[in-house]
Scaffold this active site. Structure first.
Site, PDB file in Angstrom:
ATOM      1  N   ARG A  70       2.569  -6.738   9.333  1.00 16.91           N
ATOM      2  CA  ARG A  70       1.866  -5.594   9.922  1.00 16.91           C
ATOM      3  C   ARG A  70       2.385  -5.256  11.317  1.00 16.91           C
ATOM      4  NH1 ARG A  70      -3.863  -7.532   7.445  1.00 16.91           N
ATOM      5  NH2 ARG A  70      -3.795  -6.281   5.536  1.00 16.91           N
ATOM      6  N   ASN A 112      -2.062  -0.006   7.020  1.00 14.98           N
ATOM      7  CA  ASN A 112      -1.500  -1.263   7.515  1.00 14.98           C
ATOM      8  C   ASN A 112      -0.586  -1.977   6.516  1.00 14.98           C
ATOM      9  OD1 ASN A 112      -3.350  -2.319   5.728  1.00 14.98           O
ATOM     10  ND2 ASN A 112      -4.656  -3.244   7.293  1.00 14.98           N
ATOM     11  N   PHE A 172     -15.758   2.832   6.749  1.00 14.77           N
ATOM     12  CA  PHE A 172     -14.366   3.191   6.446  1.00 14.77           C
ATOM     13  C   PHE A 172     -14.087   3.320   4.948  1.00 14.77           C
ATOM     14  CE2 PHE A 172     -14.547  -1.456   6.910  1.00 14.77           C
ATOM     15  CZ  PHE A 172     -14.035  -1.861   5.686  1.00 14.77           C
ATOM     16  N   ARG A 179      -1.982 -14.694   4.489  1.00 13.00           N
ATOM     17  CA  ARG A 179      -2.742 -14.008   5.540  1.00 13.00           C
ATOM     18  C   ARG A 179      -2.028 -14.162   6.890  1.00 13.00           C
ATOM     19  NH1 ARG A 179      -6.810 -10.795   3.899  1.00 13.00           N
ATOM     20  NH2 ARG A 179      -7.969 -11.198   5.796  1.00 13.00           N
ATOM     21  N   HIS A 204      -2.197  -5.314   1.508  1.00 14.64           N
ATOM     22  CA  HIS A 204      -3.476  -5.994   1.273  1.00 14.64           C
ATOM     23  C   HIS A 204      -3.170  -7.433   0.917  1.00 14.64           C
ATOM     24  CE1 HIS A 204      -7.396  -6.941  -0.600  1.00 14.64           C
ATOM     25  NE2 HIS A 204      -6.664  -7.565  -1.514  1.00 14.64           N
ATOM     26  N   LYS A 261       0.818  -1.215   0.000  1.00 13.70           N
ATOM     27  CA  LYS A 261       0.000   0.000   0.000  1.00 13.70           C
ATOM     28  C   LYS A 261       0.858   1.275   0.000  1.00 13.70           C
ATOM     29  CE  LYS A 261      -3.936  -2.185   2.294  1.00 13.70           C
ATOM     30  NZ  LYS A 261      -4.839  -2.126   3.467  1.00 13.70           N
ATOM     31  N   THR A 305      -5.427  -7.320  10.574  1.00 14.07           N
ATOM     32  CA  THR A 305      -5.622  -5.999   9.963  1.00 14.07           C
ATOM     33  C   THR A 305      -5.120  -4.890  10.875  1.00 14.07           C
ATOM     34  OG1 THR A 305      -7.545  -6.832   8.767  1.00 14.07           O
ATOM     35  CG2 THR A 305      -7.360  -4.449   8.975  1.00 14.07           C
TER      36      THR A 305
END
Length: 141
Positions: free
Chosen positions: A102, A112, A57, A85, A115, A9, A91
């Site tokens: 993260r 964070n 959000f 994951r 994705h 991100k 998250t």
């Protein structure tokens, strides 16, 4: 061999963590099948995250994802979706396990770092959002 989509991100790019995160991904046994650096418009970010349109959000997510460059990647590995994951963590970085991407690098639930697709089906849909069939070449050996 299973595939998943990740996006490094805008906060990851801004903090100059692309190399560190890719290193962690590759050390976990993932192969990078396709990768590009791009900047999402508010329209493309909104289309990608359309599933969250009714969530409170959504506006902040679209604004953040269009705030700077990002790096979408298709990754390949046995059990790719679930393993990725686990690698990235919860998250909310405050709830993420030690050693996850993260926990190591994210500042908040909203920013964070990364994705990750949440299912094989979504991985295919999300991958085709960013990459053509020709770009998503099969990795040999």
């Amino acid at each position: 061999m299973e595939r998943t989509l990740t996006i490094l991100k805008p906060d990851c790019v801004r903090k100059q963590l692309i190399g560190a995160v890719i290193d962690k991904i590759e050390r976990a046994g993932f192969r990078v099948v396709a990768m590009k650096k791009t900047k999402l418009t508010t329209e493309t970010a909104g289309a990608f995250y359309a599933v969250h349109r009714e969530r409170p959000f959504f506006g902040e997510l679209v604004e953040f994802m269009s705030s700077g460059p990002c790096v979408p990647m298709i990754l390949e590995k046995e059990n790719a979706v679930e393993d990725f994951r686990k690698l990235i963590g919860a998250t909310d970085p405050a709830e993420a396990e030690e050693g996850t991407v993260r926990k190591l690098y994210a500042d908040s639930k909203g920013e964070n770092i990364v994705h990750g697709s949440d299912s094989e089906e979504n991985a295919q849909i999300e991958s085709s959002f960013f990459f053509s069939t020709e770009e998503a070449v099969r990795v040999n050996n």
